[in-house]
Design a protein around this motif. Sequence first.
Motif, short mmCIF file in Angstrom:
data_model
loop_
_atom_site.label_atom_id
_atom_site.label_comp_id
_atom_site.label_asym_id
_atom_site.label_seq_id
_atom_site.Cartn_x
_atom_site.Cartn_y
_atom_site.Cartn_z
N TYR A 136 38.05 20.43 -103.31
CA TYR A 136 37.52 21.38 -104.02
C TYR A 136 36.54 22.05 -103.13
CZ TYR A 136 33.34 18.44 -105.17
OH TYR A 136 32.41 17.40 -105.05
N GLY A 137 36.20 23.26 -103.57
CA GLY A 137 35.12 24.09 -102.57
C GLY A 137 33.77 23.69 -102.98
N PHE A 138 32.97 23.87 -101.90
CA PHE A 138 31.53 23.98 -101.96
C PHE A 138 31.04 24.76 -103.05
CE2 PHE A 138 27.13 25.43 -100.61
CZ PHE A 138 26.47 24.31 -100.66
N GLY A 139 30.16 24.33 -103.87
CA GLY A 139 29.61 25.13 -104.87
C GLY A 139 30.51 25.46 -106.14
N THR A 140 31.59 24.84 -106.35
CA THR A 140 32.23 25.01 -107.48
C THR A 140 31.79 23.76 -108.35
OG1 THR A 140 34.06 23.94 -106.59
CG2 THR A 140 34.02 26.24 -106.47
N HIS A 141 31.29 22.77 -107.77
CA HIS A 141 30.43 21.54 -108.71
C HIS A 141 29.07 21.72 -108.51
CE1 HIS A 141 33.20 17.79 -109.04
NE2 HIS A 141 33.88 18.85 -109.30
N ARG A 142 28.26 21.10 -109.29
CA ARG A 142 26.72 21.01 -108.98
C ARG A 142 26.41 20.50 -107.74
NH1 ARG A 142 21.93 20.10 -108.46
NH2 ARG A 142 20.46 19.71 -110.24
N VAL A 143 25.66 21.26 -107.11
CA VAL A 143 25.34 21.00 -105.66
C VAL A 143 24.19 20.30 -105.57
CG1 VAL A 143 24.62 21.51 -103.19
CG2 VAL A 143 26.53 22.75 -104.60
N PRO A 144 24.10 18.79 -105.36
CA PRO A 144 22.82 17.80 -105.29
C PRO A 144 22.21 18.20 -103.94
CG PRO A 144 24.80 16.71 -105.85
CD PRO A 144 25.38 17.93 -105.21
N LEU A 145 20.73 17.99 -104.29
CA LEU A 145 19.93 18.00 -102.93
C LEU A 145 19.56 16.50 -102.69
CD1 LEU A 145 17.05 20.68 -103.48
CD2 LEU A 145 19.46 20.87 -102.06
N ASP A 180 37.70 20.57 -111.67
CA ASP A 180 37.36 19.63 -112.69
C ASP A 180 35.82 19.04 -112.73
OD1 ASP A 180 39.84 19.76 -114.15
OD2 ASP A 180 40.65 18.07 -113.22
N SER A 181 35.05 19.41 -113.53
CA SER A 181 33.76 18.91 -113.30
C SER A 181 32.97 19.07 -115.04
CB SER A 181 32.58 19.68 -112.31
OG SER A 181 32.39 21.17 -112.89
N TRP A 182 31.87 18.38 -114.87
CA TRP A 182 31.13 18.40 -116.14
C TRP A 182 30.91 19.79 -116.45
CZ3 TRP A 182 26.25 20.64 -116.72
CH2 TRP A 182 25.41 20.65 -115.53
N TYR A 183 30.90 20.94 -115.36
CA TYR A 183 30.71 22.19 -115.87
C TYR A 183 31.87 22.74 -116.72
CZ TYR A 183 27.26 23.38 -112.14
OH TYR A 183 26.13 23.52 -111.40
N MET A 184 32.83 22.22 -116.73
CA MET A 184 34.20 22.53 -117.55
C MET A 184 34.36 21.63 -118.76
SD MET A 184 35.23 25.22 -116.06
CE MET A 184 36.67 25.61 -117.02
N GLY A 185 33.44 20.58 -118.68
CA GLY A 185 34.03 19.43 -120.05
C GLY A 185 34.74 18.57 -119.59
N SER A 186 34.95 18.41 -117.90
CA SER A 186 36.27 17.55 -117.85
C SER A 186 35.84 16.04 -117.88
CB SER A 186 36.66 17.94 -116.57
OG SER A 186 36.98 19.31 -116.30
N ASN A 187 34.40 15.81 -117.77
CA ASN A 187 34.02 14.49 -117.77
C ASN A 187 34.04 13.83 -119.29
OD1 ASN A 187 31.92 16.26 -118.53
ND2 ASN A 187 30.37 14.52 -118.18
N VAL A 188 34.24 14.46 -119.99
CA VAL A 188 34.37 13.83 -121.39
C VAL A 188 35.90 13.93 -121.97
CG1 VAL A 188 33.45 13.83 -123.96
CG2 VAL A 188 31.99 14.72 -122.07
#
Length: 549
Positions: free
Chosen positions: A336-345, A506-514
Amino acid sequence: MDTLLEPTHASRADAPTTRLDALVIGAGIAGLYQLYRLREMGLNVRAYDTASGVGGTWYWNRYPGARFDSQVEVYQYWFSEDLYKAWKPSERFPAQPETERWLNFVADHLDLKKDIQFNSRIASAHYREKDGRWTVTTDAGETIDTQYVLACCGMLSAPLVDRFPGQSTFRGEIHHTGRWPKSGVDLKGKRVAVVGTGATGIQVIQTIAPDVAEMKIFVRTPQYVVPMKNPRYSQAEWEVWASQFHDLKKRVRSTFAGFHYDFENRPWAELTPGERTEVLEKFWKEGSLSMWLATFPEMFFDESVSAVVSDFVRGKMRERLRNDPKLCSLLIPSDYGFGTHRVPLENGYLEVYLQNNVEAIDCRSTPIERIVPEGIQTSDGKVHEVDVIILAVGFDAGSGALSRIDFRGRGGRSLKEQWKQEIRTAMGLQVHGYPNLFTTGAPLAPSAALCNMTTCLQQQVDWITDCIGYARTQGKQTIEATREFEDNWVKHHDDTAAATLVVKTDSWYMGSNVDGKPRRLLSYIGGVGNYNRQCDELAASGYPGLAMN
């Protein structure tokens, strides 16, 4: 303002019903401000919170290393210049203890705590069509009769606690980061497992690494990470920021993500490869989320741009991992590409994996099967023996906090059951079928994920308060988003999201973690400035799309 009590029917025969104009659920960033605004309007209002103190996210998330990643100069309340100037933060990205102290300072400065009932969980809220009011109950059996319900429950406040089979059999300690004990956890010299490598897991891992005897990190989804630059702030430096209060207040309302930086570089297509790299290097060194939210918006839409930006970040990560093939394969995203998930510092996170006492377990090839008395068993049959398990496995984001309350609207409809089928809202501010219920941090608004939270939550509180004020001046008792208005917003939200690469990840942004959660981008991705403009236009036009009676 004193709570008005009326001796009407209650869930306990010996308890009176508390009668309010408005009830606020939550005493975090949004809840405190909502309580303040409605109280200033003269409403009889009370806030309820499960916690024993104010803070919301910053009360519960007290795990090692917890800190926010919005710069403190914009992670602020904007209704009072004096309040802004009265608090001097110690650094650019303060840690949880300081943030909790700040929110207590705000609550004390505004004398809010007298109107907050702590240690009280809202269990249900049922709408009464006969008189347009809500019957709300707490877990202790208290009944509240209120005209308005303001759900400021938080977008990340429903932790996925019971994540694996057998958790109750573990002989050691097991803790979810979102419910970390106030007394702390002694990890020194112990064998510790950390499950999850999102933003929270990363903060925990880099913080506890110097103290534990052994650490086993269970990695499923690798993350792109950006090094945090976190300088200390002197009084003089803070005064410089304070002098910009009005400019910052105006600025954050208009940018893409509610920060004081924005996408202001020349378009990707107009730059040479060398010029593009210069921009990326500049923001990489800046050490904030500007690497994600102020470089090139094209990375969200164009796969070729995403590939270049992603390769840039991968290269930075490979250097820090000393090009170790195994670690690079495990810890650097490739699908997946940079920025399509939450980006942690982060601060030294990748280097932790180079320590001799740290083992990374690949949960893509050997997933966690169960928790056993000795530790964690993976699908290859191996038992990883540990003393403490830290679950950094996230939340039922956006919708979870509301779904865990038994909301019943017109005709007895259940919000929980509706959202099992499809998660819908009208601008993240109301849900059709639930009159006089307003929400902040809810799905389909920027505040669900893609925003500096103080910016978006305050905007929503202000809009909600003004809407209630308008209805009162018109002599209206109920406010409800129409089905047409909600349909139009859902379509606009989905059309906007569909143009991006975020919905392909797929990420929690899309609800994929539940498991079983309906797939939809939880946060409006059309930009904070654009969302605010649409909200302002709706208010200026007399709130078309909201039925007031």
